[in-house]
Scaffold this motif. Structure first.
Motif, mmCIF file in Angstrom:
data_model
loop_
_atom_site.group_PDB
_atom_site.id
_atom_site.type_symbol
_atom_site.label_atom_id
_atom_site.label_comp_id
_atom_site.label_asym_id
_atom_site.label_seq_id
_atom_site.Cartn_x
_atom_site.Cartn_y
_atom_site.Cartn_z
ATOM 1 N N HIS A 1 0.823 -1.216 0.000
ATOM 2 C CA HIS A 1 0.000 0.000 0.000
ATOM 3 C C HIS A 1 0.856 1.264 0.000
ATOM 4 O O HIS A 1 0.382 2.329 0.405
ATOM 5 C CB HIS A 1 -0.912 -0.002 1.236
ATOM 6 C CG HIS A 1 -1.840 -1.167 1.301
ATOM 7 N ND1 HIS A 1 -2.922 -1.309 0.450
ATOM 8 C CD2 HIS A 1 -1.852 -2.271 2.104
ATOM 9 C CE1 HIS A 1 -3.551 -2.440 0.732
ATOM 10 N NE2 HIS A 1 -2.923 -3.037 1.727
ATOM 11 N N CYS B 1 2.884 2.603 -2.734
ATOM 12 C CA CYS B 1 3.388 3.066 -4.024
ATOM 13 C C CYS B 1 3.269 4.586 -4.117
ATOM 14 O O CYS B 1 2.162 5.137 -4.101
ATOM 15 C CB CYS B 1 2.634 2.411 -5.176
ATOM 16 S SG CYS B 1 3.174 2.995 -6.803
ATOM 17 N N TYR C 1 1.103 6.099 -7.087
ATOM 18 C CA TYR C 1 -0.348 6.022 -6.903
ATOM 19 C C TYR C 1 -0.806 6.981 -5.802
ATOM 20 O O TYR C 1 -1.841 7.643 -5.923
ATOM 21 C CB TYR C 1 -0.759 4.587 -6.567
ATOM 22 C CG TYR C 1 -2.250 4.342 -6.653
ATOM 23 C CD1 TYR C 1 -2.846 4.022 -7.866
ATOM 24 C CD2 TYR C 1 -3.059 4.440 -5.524
ATOM 25 C CE1 TYR C 1 -4.209 3.806 -7.958
ATOM 26 C CE2 TYR C 1 -4.427 4.227 -5.607
ATOM 27 C CZ TYR C 1 -5.001 3.914 -6.829
ATOM 28 O OH TYR C 1 -6.362 3.699 -6.920
ATOM 29 N N GLN D 1 -7.706 -5.132 -9.231
ATOM 30 C CA GLN D 1 -7.413 -3.975 -8.390
ATOM 31 C C GLN D 1 -7.929 -2.707 -9.065
ATOM 32 O O GLN D 1 -8.633 -2.773 -10.056
ATOM 33 C CB GLN D 1 -5.897 -3.891 -8.154
ATOM 34 C CG GLN D 1 -5.311 -5.152 -7.530
ATOM 35 C CD GLN D 1 -3.815 -5.065 -7.309
ATOM 36 O OE1 GLN D 1 -3.349 -4.946 -6.186
ATOM 37 N NE2 GLN D 1 -3.059 -5.113 -8.392
ATOM 38 N N ARG D 2 -7.596 -1.562 -8.499
ATOM 39 C CA ARG D 2 -7.870 -0.295 -9.156
ATOM 40 C C ARG D 2 -6.837 -0.069 -10.254
ATOM 41 O O ARG D 2 -5.673 -0.457 -10.134
ATOM 42 C CB ARG D 2 -7.822 0.880 -8.176
ATOM 43 C CG ARG D 2 -8.880 0.893 -7.087
ATOM 44 C CD ARG D 2 -10.303 0.811 -7.590
ATOM 45 N NE ARG D 2 -10.684 1.827 -8.560
ATOM 46 C CZ ARG D 2 -11.354 2.943 -8.264
ATOM 47 N NH1 ARG D 2 -11.698 3.206 -7.017
ATOM 48 N NH2 ARG D 2 -11.720 3.775 -9.219
ATOM 49 N N TYR E 1 -2.876 0.686 -9.792
ATOM 50 C CA TYR E 1 -2.400 0.189 -8.503
ATOM 51 C C TYR E 1 -1.414 -0.959 -8.673
ATOM 52 O O TYR E 1 -0.559 -1.176 -7.825
ATOM 53 C CB TYR E 1 -3.588 -0.267 -7.654
ATOM 54 C CG TYR E 1 -3.262 -0.438 -6.198
ATOM 55 C CD1 TYR E 1 -3.263 0.656 -5.340
ATOM 56 C CD2 TYR E 1 -2.942 -1.687 -5.677
ATOM 57 C CE1 TYR E 1 -2.952 0.503 -3.994
ATOM 58 C CE2 TYR E 1 -2.634 -1.850 -4.339
ATOM 59 C CZ TYR E 1 -2.637 -0.755 -3.499
ATOM 60 O OH TYR E 1 -2.323 -0.907 -2.175
ATOM 61 N N ARG F 1 3.648 0.953 -11.209
ATOM 62 C CA ARG F 1 4.709 0.851 -10.211
ATOM 63 C C ARG F 1 6.107 0.884 -10.820
ATOM 64 O O ARG F 1 7.092 0.742 -10.105
ATOM 65 C CB ARG F 1 4.529 -0.448 -9.405
ATOM 66 C CG ARG F 1 3.329 -0.407 -8.495
ATOM 67 C CD ARG F 1 2.991 -1.757 -7.877
ATOM 68 N NE ARG F 1 1.887 -1.598 -6.945
ATOM 69 C CZ ARG F 1 2.020 -1.410 -5.636
ATOM 70 N NH1 ARG F 1 3.224 -1.390 -5.098
ATOM 71 N NH2 ARG F 1 0.966 -1.238 -4.865
ATOM 72 N N ALA G 1 1.470 5.715 -12.920
ATOM 73 C CA ALA G 1 0.109 5.541 -12.404
ATOM 74 C C ALA G 1 -0.834 6.566 -13.022
ATOM 75 O O ALA G 1 -1.991 6.259 -13.341
ATOM 76 C CB ALA G 1 0.103 5.650 -10.879
ATOM 77 N N TRP H 1 8.098 0.919 -2.461
ATOM 78 C CA TRP H 1 7.140 -0.018 -3.033
ATOM 79 C C TRP H 1 7.823 -1.026 -3.942
ATOM 80 O O TRP H 1 8.946 -0.828 -4.399
ATOM 81 C CB TRP H 1 6.057 0.734 -3.807
ATOM 82 C CG TRP H 1 6.545 1.474 -5.031
ATOM 83 C CD1 TRP H 1 6.591 1.014 -6.317
ATOM 84 C CD2 TRP H 1 7.039 2.818 -5.072
ATOM 85 N NE1 TRP H 1 7.082 1.979 -7.166
ATOM 86 C CE2 TRP H 1 7.365 3.103 -6.422
ATOM 87 C CE3 TRP H 1 7.237 3.816 -4.117
ATOM 88 C CZ2 TRP H 1 7.888 4.333 -6.827
ATOM 89 C CZ3 TRP H 1 7.760 5.035 -4.519
ATOM 90 C CH2 TRP H 1 8.068 5.284 -5.853
#
Length: 443
Positions: A13, A15, A18, A69-70, A73, A78, A191, A351
């Motif tokens: 969670h 990143c 994002y 996922q979204r 994300y 990433r 992102a 991340w």
């Protein structure tokens, strides 16, 4: 086929890319029974490109794009924000010059496509034709750099040698002995780019997020049934833009290796801090030694450090919080080796992102079985490759043809089979440790 996805995405969670975005719009999830002319699983670079191209070629078709996922994300949001035109270092060593030219043409077609979409839809993603440095610290890196220059000369591509003094005027450190600058690379906020591509999809594409597909089977009428927790999709044609997760649907098993690489970034630097080290905005440097450290300076003044690779057979669940902290400390060491004046500037995010590699460095592209198409195994160069391979996969699925489609067929193949566990994991971990040890002077 009747299979159930066991290991789903489990990304951290933290990143930064994002987290820097504004909150996303309300999500639409898969529910009830749905029918689609085409279904695409995975809303990264490949899946977004595939859905867009399907919609362009079949404007009256209903296309459903579904992701666990979204958007932004997962892995596509990433990476370190490079869209590179040149073939990967391993591919540059291919003995056939025509093979390398096809790869170069495919990558540049992807960049042109992304450029057009960013401009047309005014996607705010720090898109920049900045080029790229490839930097060497010591003798090991310099040897790799000389080898790269020979390969570039053979390819007939432009490059420029940059000495320590000239490089320091851009990147604000004399840590590197020398670099090579290549002009064809673009930089971006990954992102933000991925979300912008999703927001601008054609009207006949329906995007369903936070909707992991947990089962896949063919019904008695030959339709594929994608089963989610609260709904299902039936379709005669399925496209997989799922990278490493392709194996979770029963395809390319024992042929893909899940590897995660990690990055950290700082808070935005102040103008005083920028001036104190003499650093410019908006550049990227990759290591001449592939196991070294990547460094980026974003348009919003953040320094990014990326290095460290892990074999992650359970994807994100393979990495503990203590391992992330250890990686963050290693990133801190790399930052201060380059910028000791920034000792008081903290990292705000660390991340990881998982991708697929193959032992024979071969990308898969094509039809897995009747009505199922996939592009998988980007070997760590996902932005350009995902974009063009997803686009061309859609063309294949609708029966189109083009020079680029013929080119991608000629440069892809079947990833080689992996040895069984525990030998696979032992071998991969050993190789990663050896690479890190051998490249320690370049970290």
């Amino acid at each position: 086929m009747n299979t159930r996805a066991i290991h789903l995405p489990h990304d951290d969670h933290d990143c930064g890319w994002y987290a820097a975005l504004p909150p996303p719009a309300a999500t639409k999830r898969l529910s009830g029974k749905q029918q689609a002319d085409y279904a695409v699983i995975g809303a990264g670079f490949a899946g977004l490109a595939a859905a867009r191209r399907l919609a362009e070629q079949k404007p009256d078709a209903r296309i459903v794009l579904v992701d666990a996922q979204r958007v932004g994300y997962g892995a596509s949001g990433r990476n370190s924000g490079f869209v590179i035109d040149l073939p990967h270092k391993m591919a540059l060593e291919h003995p056939d010059p025509a093979h390398k030219q096809r790869l170069l043409g495919l990558n540049r077609a992807a960049i042109a496509q992304l450029q057009r979409l960013v401009t047309q839809h005014q996607i705010d993603c720090q898109w920049s034709h900045a080029g790229k440095f490839q930097g060497a610290v010591g003798p090991r890196g310099l040897a790799y750099l000389e080898h790269f220059e020979r390969l570039m000369t053979e390819l007939g591509e432009p490059f420029r040698s940059v000495d320590r003094d000239e490089l320091a005027k851009v990147i604000g450190t004399r840590h590197y002995s020398r670099a090579v600058f290549t002009p064809g690379c673009y930089l971006m906020q990954p992102a933000a780019l991925v979300r912008g591509l999703a927001d601008s999809l054609p009207n006949n594409v329906e995007l369903l997020e936070q909707s992991p597909i947990q089962g896949l089977q063919r019904d008695s009428k030959g339709q594929w049934v994608l089963q989610g927790a609260d709904g299902q999709i039936r379709t005669p044609s399925l496209l997989l833009g799922t990278s490493i997760f392709t194996q979770e649907f029963g395809y390319l098993r024992s042929r893909l290796l899940p590897v995660m690489t990690f990055a950290s970034w700082t808070r935005p630097l102040t103008q005083a801090e920028m001036d104190s080290i003499g650093i410019q905005l908006d550049w990227g440097l990759t290591p001449a030694d592939h196991a070294g450290t990547t460094v980026r300076m974003t348009q919003d003044r953040r320094l990014i450090i990326r290095n460290t690779y892990k074999h992650v057979p359970r994807y994100g669940k393979s990495v503990s919080d203590s391992t992330r902290q250890e990686i963050r400390e290693g990133h801190r060491t790399a930052l201060l080796a380059r910028y000791p004046q920034l000792a008081n500037v903290p990292f705000t995010h660390t991340w990881g992102g998982v991708y697929a590699i193959s032992r024979n460095f071969t990308n898969f592209f094509g039809e897995l079985e009747t009505g199922v198409y996939a592009t998988a195994c980007d070997n760590g160069v996902g932005a350009a490759w995902g974009t063009i391979s997803g686009t061309l996969l859609a063309e294949m699925a609708v029966g189109s043809d083009s020079k680029h489609l013929q080119d991608i067929k000629s440069v892809t193949g079947m990833p080689s089979r992996n040895p069984p566990e525990p030998f696979l994991g032992l071998g991969v971990r050993t190789r990663i440790r050896m690479a890190a040890w051998n490249s320690r002077s370049e970290l």
